[in-house]
Design an enzyme around this catalytic site. Structure first.
Site, PDB file in Angstrom:
ATOM      1  N   GLU A  50       0.830  -1.124   0.140  1.00 45.95           N
ATOM      2  CA  GLU A  50       0.094   0.203  -0.115  1.00 45.95           C
ATOM      3  C   GLU A  50       0.705   1.095   0.146  1.00 45.95           C
ATOM      4  OE1 GLU A  50      -3.129   0.724  -0.375  1.00 45.95           O
ATOM      5  OE2 GLU A  50      -3.276  -1.406  -1.155  1.00 45.95           O
ATOM      6  N   SER A  51       0.897   2.027  -0.886  1.00 46.76           N
ATOM      7  CA  SER A  51       1.821   3.150  -1.263  1.00 46.76           C
ATOM      8  C   SER A  51       1.579   4.182  -0.152  1.00 46.76           C
ATOM      9  CB  SER A  51       1.369   3.691  -2.454  1.00 46.76           C
ATOM     10  OG  SER A  51       0.030   4.129  -2.753  1.00 46.76           O
ATOM     11  N   CYS A  81       4.142  -1.176  -8.920  1.00 47.42           N
ATOM     12  CA  CYS A  81       3.019  -0.896  -8.337  1.00 47.42           C
ATOM     13  C   CYS A  81       3.093   0.078  -7.410  1.00 47.42           C
ATOM     14  CB  CYS A  81       2.316  -2.174  -7.873  1.00 47.42           C
ATOM     15  SG  CYS A  81       0.597  -1.908  -7.545  1.00 47.42           S
ATOM     16  N   ARG A 135      -5.157  -4.126  -8.383  1.00 49.58           N
ATOM     17  CA  ARG A 135      -5.583  -2.570  -7.895  1.00 49.58           C
ATOM     18  C   ARG A 135      -4.369  -1.597  -8.520  1.00 49.58           C
ATOM     19  NH1 ARG A 135      -8.509  -1.493  -3.411  1.00 49.58           N
ATOM     20  NH2 ARG A 135      -6.891   0.012  -2.711  1.00 49.58           N
ATOM     21  N   HIS A 170       3.147  -6.360 -11.416  1.00 50.15           N
ATOM     22  CA  HIS A 170       3.778  -6.997 -10.515  1.00 50.15           C
ATOM     23  C   HIS A 170       4.666  -8.197 -11.081  1.00 50.15           C
ATOM     24  CE1 HIS A 170       2.126  -5.288  -6.829  1.00 50.15           C
ATOM     25  NE2 HIS A 170       0.824  -5.512  -7.471  1.00 50.15           N
ATOM     26  N   GLU A 172       7.268  -9.656  -9.823  1.00 51.40           N
ATOM     27  CA  GLU A 172       7.542 -10.524  -8.869  1.00 51.40           C
ATOM     28  C   GLU A 172       6.741 -11.631  -8.515  1.00 51.40           C
ATOM     29  OE1 GLU A 172       6.342  -7.590  -8.447  1.00 51.40           O
ATOM     30  OE2 GLU A 172       5.082  -7.469  -6.368  1.00 51.40           O
TER      31      GLU A 172
END
Lengths: 188, 302
Positions: A50-51, A81, A135, A170, A172
Site C-alpha cells: 500500500e503506497s 505497483c 488494484r 507485479h 515478482e
C-alpha cells in the site's frame, strides 16, 4: 566491478517475493528498513504494497530524504505497483508521501478495485511475459525523458528514466524473472 | 462448473490475482472500522486495509444477539472514503451475504467466526467467487480446509473482542508447530496426518514441501498493544488484524500509528520501546479466564 547487493525496501508489502527472485539471479539481496542500510547498495527495489503505508513509514523513518539523496548519487531504483506510485512526480487522487524521481503522472487504483484486477500478456524486449495487475496504478502521462519499455494496448505499463525503472504490474508474482534480470543486469 | 479437482488446477489466473492482493497486504495492519470517519483515521495512521463492520467484536460481545453482515449502505460509505483496500465480513456459510459483498465491490471478504454462523456444517465455496477470501483457523487442519475451499489468506483466530492475546498466541503456535512437524515427516506418514487433521492430502504435501502455508498467514483476535502486534509477527504472522483494540482504546489515532510501526519494526526492540510510550489507555478487555466457554467464538468454523 564486482556486483553490489540489491536492496528491497521492506517496510510493508510483497518484499519477500522480490528477495527470492533477486537471489535466484545470483545476486545478494538485503532487506532495507533504515537509512543506514542504504550504504553500498547497487540498486533498490520498492515493492508492491500500500503506497500510503510505505510512504508514511519512509517519511517517519527518514528514508524518504535518504533514498532521494542516494538516487542523486546514482542509486538505481526499481518500483513495482506501489513502488511506481512512490517514484512518480505526480499522483492524482489521494496525496502520497513520495520520492518524485520519475517524470510520470499516475492515477492510483486506475484500473479499479480488486474485482477489476487482472492478468495480461505483455511484450517485453521482444519476448512475451505474463503480468499481474492488482488494484494497479495507471500511467496517465509520461515526460519527454521517460522511455516506455512495455505497453498494454496503448498505455505505458513499464517505464524507464535513466536509472529509474517502474512497473504498474507485479513481475515478482510470476515465475518469470525477465524484468528483474533486465533491472539487475542493465541498471544495477 | 469449476475445474478444481487438484491444487495445480485450482491455481487459476483469478486465484493468482487474488493471492497477489494477499501478498501486498503483508507487513501491515488491517483495522476494524465502523464509520467512514474511523476508516479515514485508520488510513491516515497507516492501515494497509480496513475491515468495514457495524459493530466491533467487543460490542458484539456486550450487546449479544445475532451478528450479521453490515448494511451495504454503510460499507459503500467506507468504500468511498478511503483509497486502501476495504474488507467486509460475511457469516460462515452465508453464500448470499458473500455474493452481496462481492457485488458491492469490496476488495476482500472475511468469512468470519465473529459473526453468527449461518451454516453449522458447510463453509462458503470460495473458489467460485471473483474476489478473494480470508478465513480464520486454530490449527493447520482448519487452515488447509479453508484453503481447499478457495481462501487465499489465512488468519489465526485468537479470541476476538477480548484484548487478551493468549488465544492468538495459542493458535499461532499450534499452527506453526503443526507446519514444522509435518515438514520433517517422511512422506509415508503424511496421509495419516491428512486423515487426522481433516485436511486435503495434496495441501498437506504442499505445506510440507514449502515448510509454510501455501498462502499468506496473518494473525487476529486479541491484539491491543504494539507489543502484542510485534509478538504475533515474531511468532510467524505476516500481518496483523486489529479489531476492537484501536477504536476501543483511549487514543485511537496514536495507538493505530504505533501498531503500524510496531509491525514494520517488530524485531527492533529499542524502537518498540519508544513506540509503546504514552499511548493512553488500551482497551479494557476481558481476560480469557473470565470468559465462559459458551461465550468463546473461536470454536465456530468446521
Amino acid at each position: 566491478m564486482s556486483a553490489r547487493p540489491v536492496g528491497v525496501l521492506s517496510l510493508q508489502g510483497a518484499f519477500e517475493r522480490h528477495k527470492s527472485i533477486i537471489e535466484s539471479l545470483g545476486r545478494e539481496c538485503r532487506l532495507i528498513r533504515t537509512p543506514e542500510q542504504l550504504a553500498g547498495l547497487g540498486g533498490l527495489i520498492i515493492p508492491g504494497g500500500e503506497s500510503t503505508v510505505i510512504g508514511k513509514l519512509m517519511k517517519a523513518g527518514g528514508l524518504l530524504s535518504a533514498i532521494r539523496d542516494s538516487a542523486a548519487d546514482g542509486l538505481s531504483i526499481f518500483g513495482t505497483c506501489a513502488g511506481l506510485i512512490l517514484l512518480a512526480n505526480e499522483v492524482t487522487g489521494t496525496p502520497v508521501d513520495g520520492l518524485h524521481l520519475l517524470d510520470v503522472r499516475v492515477q492510483r487504483n486506475g484500473y479499479g478495485r480488486q474485482k477489476e484486477s487482472f492478468n495480461s500478456k505483455l511484450i517485453f524486449r521482444k519476448n512475451e511475459i505474463q503480468s499481474v495487475f492488482i488494484r494497479a496504478p495507471r500511467i496517465i502521462e509520461t515526460g519527454p525523458n521517460v522511455e516506455v519499455i512495455c505497453r498494454m494496448d496503448d498505455e505505458a505499463v513499464l517505464v524507464r528514466q535513466d536509472r529509474i525503472l517502474a512497473a504498474a504490474f507485479h513481475p515478482e508474482l510470476t515465475d518469470d524473472p525477465a524484468v528483474h534480470r533486465y533491472y539487475v543486469e542493465e541498471l544495477c | 462448473m469449476t475445474n478444481n479437482s487438484n491444487w495445480t488446477q485450482r491455481q487459476s489466473d483469478r486465484w493468482r490475482t487474488n493471492l497477489g492482493l494477499a501478498e501486498m497486504l503483508k507487513g501491515g495492519v488491517i483495522m476494524d472500522v465502523v464509520t467512514p470517519e474511523q476508516a479515514k483515521i485508520a488510513e491516515d495512521a497507516g492501515a494497509s486495509a480496513v475491515m468495514a463492520l457495524e459493530r466491533v467484536p467487543a460490542d458484539i460481545r456486550v450487546e449479544g444477539g445475532v451478528a450479521r453482515m453490515s448494511d451495504p449502505g454503510m460499507i459503500l460509505g467506507i468504500l468511498d472514503s478511503v483509497s486502501i483496500p476495504v474488507m467486509a465480513k460475511c457469516r460462515i456459510g452465508h453464500i448470499i451475504e458473500a455474493r452481496i459483498l462481492e457485488s458491492l465491490g469490496v476488495d476482500f471478504i472475511d468469512e468470519s467466526e465473529v459473526l453468527t454462523p449461518a451454516d453449522d456444517r458447510y463453509h462458503v465455496d470460495k473458489s467460485v467467487f471473483e474476489i478473494p477470501f480470508v478465513c480464520g483457523c486454530r490449527n493447520l487442519g482448519e487452515a488447509l480446509r479453508r484453503i481447499g475451499e478457495g481462501a487465499v489468506l489465512i488468519r489465526t483466530k485468537g479470541e476476538a473482542g477480548t484484548g487478551d492475546i493468549v488465544e492468538a498466541v495459542r493458535h499461532m503456535r499450534t499452527l506453526m508447530d503443526d507446519i514444522r512437524r509435518i515438514s520433517v515427516m517422511p512422506q509415508d506418514a503424511l496421509m495419516a496426518e491428512a486423515k487426522e487433521m481433516g485436511a486435503p492430502y495434496e495441501l498437506i504435501l504442499e505445506t510440507a514441501r514449502l515448510g509454510a502455508l501455501p498462502v499468506p498467514n496473518f494473525s487476529a483476535g486479541g491484539v491491543a498493544t504494539p507489543a502484542d502486534a510485534a509478538l504475533m509477527m515474531h511468532l510467524g504472522a505476516q500481518s496483523v488484524f486489529v479489531g476492537s483494540g484501536i477504536f476501543k482504546s483511549g487514543d485511537p489515532e496514536k495507538r493505530a500509528k504505533a501498531i503500524v510501526e510496531s509491525v514494520a519494526y517488530y524485531d527492533d526492540y529499542d524502537r518498540l520501546a519508544k513506540i509503546s510510550e504514552n499511548l493512553g489507555e488500551p482497551m479494557t478487555g476481558i481476560g480469557m479466564n473470565e470468559l465462559p466457554v459458551e461465550k468463546r467464538i473461536a470454536g465456530r468454523g468446521w
